[in-house]
Design an enzyme around this catalytic site. Structure first.
Site, PDB file in Angstrom:
ATOM      1  CG  HIS A  54      -2.076  -1.441   1.177  1.00  0.00           C
ATOM      2  ND1 HIS A  54      -2.908  -1.442   2.111  1.00  0.00           N
ATOM      3  CD2 HIS A  54      -2.345  -1.597  -0.029  1.00  0.00           C
ATOM      4  CE1 HIS A  54      -3.552  -2.621   1.634  1.00  0.00           C
ATOM      5  NE2 HIS A  54      -3.515  -2.433   0.325  1.00  0.00           N
ATOM      6  CG  HIS A  87      -2.339  -6.508   1.655  1.00  0.00           C
ATOM      7  ND1 HIS A  87      -2.415  -6.354   0.190  1.00  0.00           N
ATOM      8  CD2 HIS A  87      -1.419  -5.796   2.362  1.00  0.00           C
ATOM      9  CE1 HIS A  87      -1.399  -4.741   0.816  1.00  0.00           C
ATOM     10  NE2 HIS A  87      -1.117  -4.511   2.000  1.00  0.00           N
ATOM     11  CG  HIS A 137      -6.197  -4.093   5.377  1.00  0.00           C
ATOM     12  ND1 HIS A 137      -5.745  -5.445   5.244  1.00  0.00           N
ATOM     13  CD2 HIS A 137      -5.624  -3.181   5.975  1.00  0.00           C
ATOM     14  CE1 HIS A 137      -4.868  -4.473   5.281  1.00  0.00           C
ATOM     15  NE2 HIS A 137      -4.667  -3.237   5.384  1.00  0.00           N
ATOM     16  CD  GLU A 139      -3.556  -8.915   7.761  1.00  0.00           C
ATOM     17  OE1 GLU A 139      -4.007  -9.518   9.128  1.00  0.00           O
ATOM     18  OE2 GLU A 139      -2.642  -8.389   8.154  1.00  0.00           O
ATOM     19  CB  CYS A 207       3.673  -7.787  11.707  1.00  0.00           C
ATOM     20  SG  CYS A 207       4.100  -6.026  11.461  1.00  0.00           S
ATOM     21  CB  SER A 235      -0.317   2.352   4.404  1.00  0.00           C
ATOM     22  OG  SER A 235       0.283   1.830   5.102  1.00  0.00           O
ATOM     23  CB  SER A 236      -3.525  -0.508   7.867  1.00  0.00           C
ATOM     24  OG  SER A 236      -3.989  -1.078   8.981  1.00  0.00           O
ATOM     25  CG  ASN A 237       2.366   0.367   8.211  1.00  0.00           C
ATOM     26  OD1 ASN A 237       2.537   1.069   8.784  1.00  0.00           O
ATOM     27  ND2 ASN A 237       1.934  -0.051   6.879  1.00  0.00           N
ATOM     28  CB  SER A 279       3.934  -0.014   2.505  1.00  0.00           C
ATOM     29  OG  SER A 279       3.243   0.850   3.159  1.00  0.00           O
TER      30      SER A 279
END
Length: 676
Positions: A54, A87, A137, A139, A207, A235-237, A279
């Site tokens: 992402h 993902h 999402h 994932e 993670c 980008s979720s993170n 990412s």
């Protein structure tokens, strides 16, 4: 992955604090590398389902090289190369790809793949899976697809509080890997309070990279008036990092690239913190640093909260060309279906080990050393005999490659066998005092040398052997984890296999300590450690998973004979072979006083050999020469021929799937005559 930025102070008085770690994680690096290698191998156009990671900058750069990103696998032309993103995808996507004959390359992050395996396991145990994460999402979409009828998505603590389950429901939970650690802990806490019997991995599913980046951004946030997190909005993170910084009390902005930096944000701000999502490429951060320097933020400090050394290898088939490994010799004859299933089993092992390395490196880099040793041994190759015979037993018994639970079970069993063998090799190397394995230093020898080189306290040998023992124990534990889903006869076979291997090892030690020729016991050890462990039990395990208990006697007769032939060939290679071909030192059994079957046979037929082995200290050169002169080599070759004939006879008339009697004939030839 962050680049080194020297702390420096120049005139201007405004401060910039860089968080480390930041940027690319091991999973992102692996995914991008997969696409780049696939381009080299297959050329453009190349199709990727969804964004490989992402980040818009990464996507645009790959598009310029001929990569086409699509929303669905159904948009990919039949037969074309299709890469699944980092993902992960659902089984339905994999089935769609198979129907279109797509050449699939799976770039799923090993940590995400681990969550998928946990979902499959919980569903197999008939648990209701509470999947913590964001429903939209990719994932979560992929993980949900593993068991849609048994999965409920829980997006936040409020949803957890309002969730109702029927009385007696056996529940489990898993989490999206890129969530906020703090938010996840709250949701999981609510679930545990509401459903006390719930099981799950908890925050361990998040993670290592997400945890590290959140910790780092939290650390700089309390010292910064403004925190800029470089990364894309999808980008979720990255979004979670912004939220973490805000929760820590700082103003925080998501910054896709330097062009979005608004100087108005900096009015009255004397200290700016900068980080980036997992990412986001470092070049984007460097551009932001340069722009901020031009705006007076020239006093640069890097705050380091963790060091990351995790590396995820690309999947099989995309490795860079390399010199043929020691001991490669003639390849074991297998068909396409066997090769596919064994490849997937090895990939499952690699994914598990990669996830475990990342998990324990997040605690301390030294904690992962034994697991890294297992991973290095697996990566070094080898013949993969045990998983190959397991898969062969499944296919010979009529097992199908159809995405069924039986297929998944045989992949898991084959993966478990590969790890069990790694455990045996790691411990064997210590017991045999072996300096090399597969052309490289053995794990215990490697770490003993490191200890000596560093001048650490204690005895280098004990340190190295300690790591080797722990690595072997961990490998056995991981094998047991992968075999946990086996039931009934299959579990009995697995249990017998492991026990026989260990008992055979004990008797091996006993004969080395009491070097008295005993051909009957030496043959039993050979059958136990090789016939049953290498060939018979794996074949029987595969057949059992295909529902064919009627083949157990056939595979026992075949496997015991083939296994004894395999062990005798191993003994011949040790006594008379070339270490360059085998990947381990020649003459090791003699030098370590091991009364193997070959040596026992020689001692019972030749007085000179018997005299030499009766001595308290063996003259290895004289003993090797006496064995050669005894004629035992030719006699053993003739006995191997008889064993091959016995194995082939066992298959005659057996109700095997088409072509499998011929394949198993070729396989016994390989194990009996390899590297001859």
């Amino acid at each position: 992955m962050a680049t080194a930025v020297d702390n420096k102070k120049q005139s201007g008085g405004k401060k910039l604090i860089l968080a480390e770690p930041r940027g690319f994680c091991a999973g992102v690096i692996r995914a991008i590398e997969i696409v780049e290698r696939a381009l080299e191998i297959h050329g453009a156009p190349l199709y990727v389902r969804k964004q490989i990671v992402h980040n818009e900058h990464v996507v645009r750069r790959l598009e310029q090289r001929g990569v086409r990103f699509v929303d669905s696998e159904t948009e990919v032309p039949d037969g074309a190369v299709c890469i699944f993103s980092a993902h992960g995808v659902s089984p339905e996507v994999r089935s769609n790809a198979a129907r279109r004959s797509l050449q699939v390359i799976d770039a799923t992050c090993p940590l995400v793949a681990k969550v998928h395996q946990e979902a499959i396991r919980f569903a197999r145990d008939e648990r209701t899976l509470l999947l913590v994460g964001h429903a939209d999402h990719e994932e979560i979409e992929g993980t949900y697809g593993e068991a849609p009828d048994r999965t409920i998505i829980v997006e936040d603590a409020e949803a957890a509080r309002n969730l109702e389950l029927p009385e007696g429901t056996r529940a489990a939970f898993l989490t999206q890997t890129t969530l906020s650690v703090d938010d996840t802990e709250e949701i999981v806490s609510v679930l545990r309070e509401r459903f006390p019997e719930i099981v799950g991995a908890g925050s361990e599913d998040i993670c290592y990279a997400s945890q590290n980046r959140q910790t780092a951004v939290k650390s700089i946030a309390w010292r910064s008036e403004l925190v800029l997190v470089v990364g894309s909005a999808n980008s979720s993170n990255t979004v979670r990092m912004v939220e973490v910084a805000q929760a820590a009390g700082a103003e925080a902005k998501l910054l896709p690239n330097v062009d979005h930096l608004d100087p108005a944000w900096l009015e009255g701000v004397s200290t700016v913190g900068v980080s980036s999502g997992a990412s986001a490429p470092e070049v984007l951060v460097e551009e932001v640093i340069e722009r901020l320097a031009s705006l007076g933020y020239a006093d640069v400090e890097t705050e380091v909260t963790a060091k990351e050394t995790v590396v995820f290898r690309p999947p099989s088939g995309l490795e860079l060309p390399k010199k043929k490994a020691a001991g490669a010799g003639k390849d074991l004859p297998v068909d396409d279906a066997t090769e596919e299933l064994v490849g997937r089993a090895v990939a499952r092992v690699e994914e598990l080990l990669s996830a475990e390395i990342a998990r324990w490196q997040a605690v301390d880099a030294r904690a992962a050393l034994p697991i890294e040793g297992i991973a290095e041994l697996i990566a070094a190759g080898g013949k993969r005999l045990r998983p190959t015979f397991c898969v062969s037993g499944y296919l010979a018994a009529g097992g199908a490659v159809d995405g069924s639970a039986a297929e998944d079970a045989v992949i898991g069993a084959a993966a478990a066998l590969e790890l069990l063998h790694a455990s045996a090799l790691l411990h064997d190397d210590i017991l045999d005092n072996a300096p090399t394995r597969r052309g490289a230093p053995t794990l215990h020898a490697k770490h003993a040398a490191i200890h000596a080189d560093k001048g650490w306290t204690g005895e280098p040998r004990r340190y190295g052997e300690g790591i080797g023992i722990l690595a072997g124990a961990l490998a056995y534990g991981y094998a047991t984890r992968l075999a946990a889903g086996l039931t009934g006869p299959a579990m009995e076979i697995w249990t017998d296999l492991g026990t026989e291997m260990l008992v055979g090892q004990q008797l091996d030690i006993a004969l080395a300590a009491e070097p008295k020729p005993d051909t009957d016991l030496a043959r039993w050890i050979a059958v136990c450690k090789s016939g049953r462990y290498t060939i018979h039990r794996p074949l029987a395990l595969g057949a059992s998973l295909a529902g064919r208990q009627d083949l157990q006697q056939v595979f026992e007769a075949y496997g015991v004979a083939a296994g004894e032939a395999f062990q005798l060939r191993d003994d011949l290679l040790d006594a008379f072979g070339d270490s360059e071909a085998t990947g381990k030192p020649a003459g090791l059994d003699v030098s370590e006083h091991k009364m193997n079957l070959l040596l026992a046979l020689a001692a019972t037929k030749d007085a000179r050999v018997a005299e030499l082995v009766a001595a308290r200290t063996w003259d290895t050169e004289a003993l090797s020469a006496a064995m050669l002169a005894s004629g035992v080599r030719q006699e053993v070759e003739e006995h191997i021929d008889q064993l091959v004939g016995t194995a082939r006879t066992a298959l005659q008339g057996a109700p095997l799937a088409d072509g499998w009697r011929e394949r198993l004939d070729l396989m016994v030839e390989y194990v009996a005559y390899r590297d001859r």
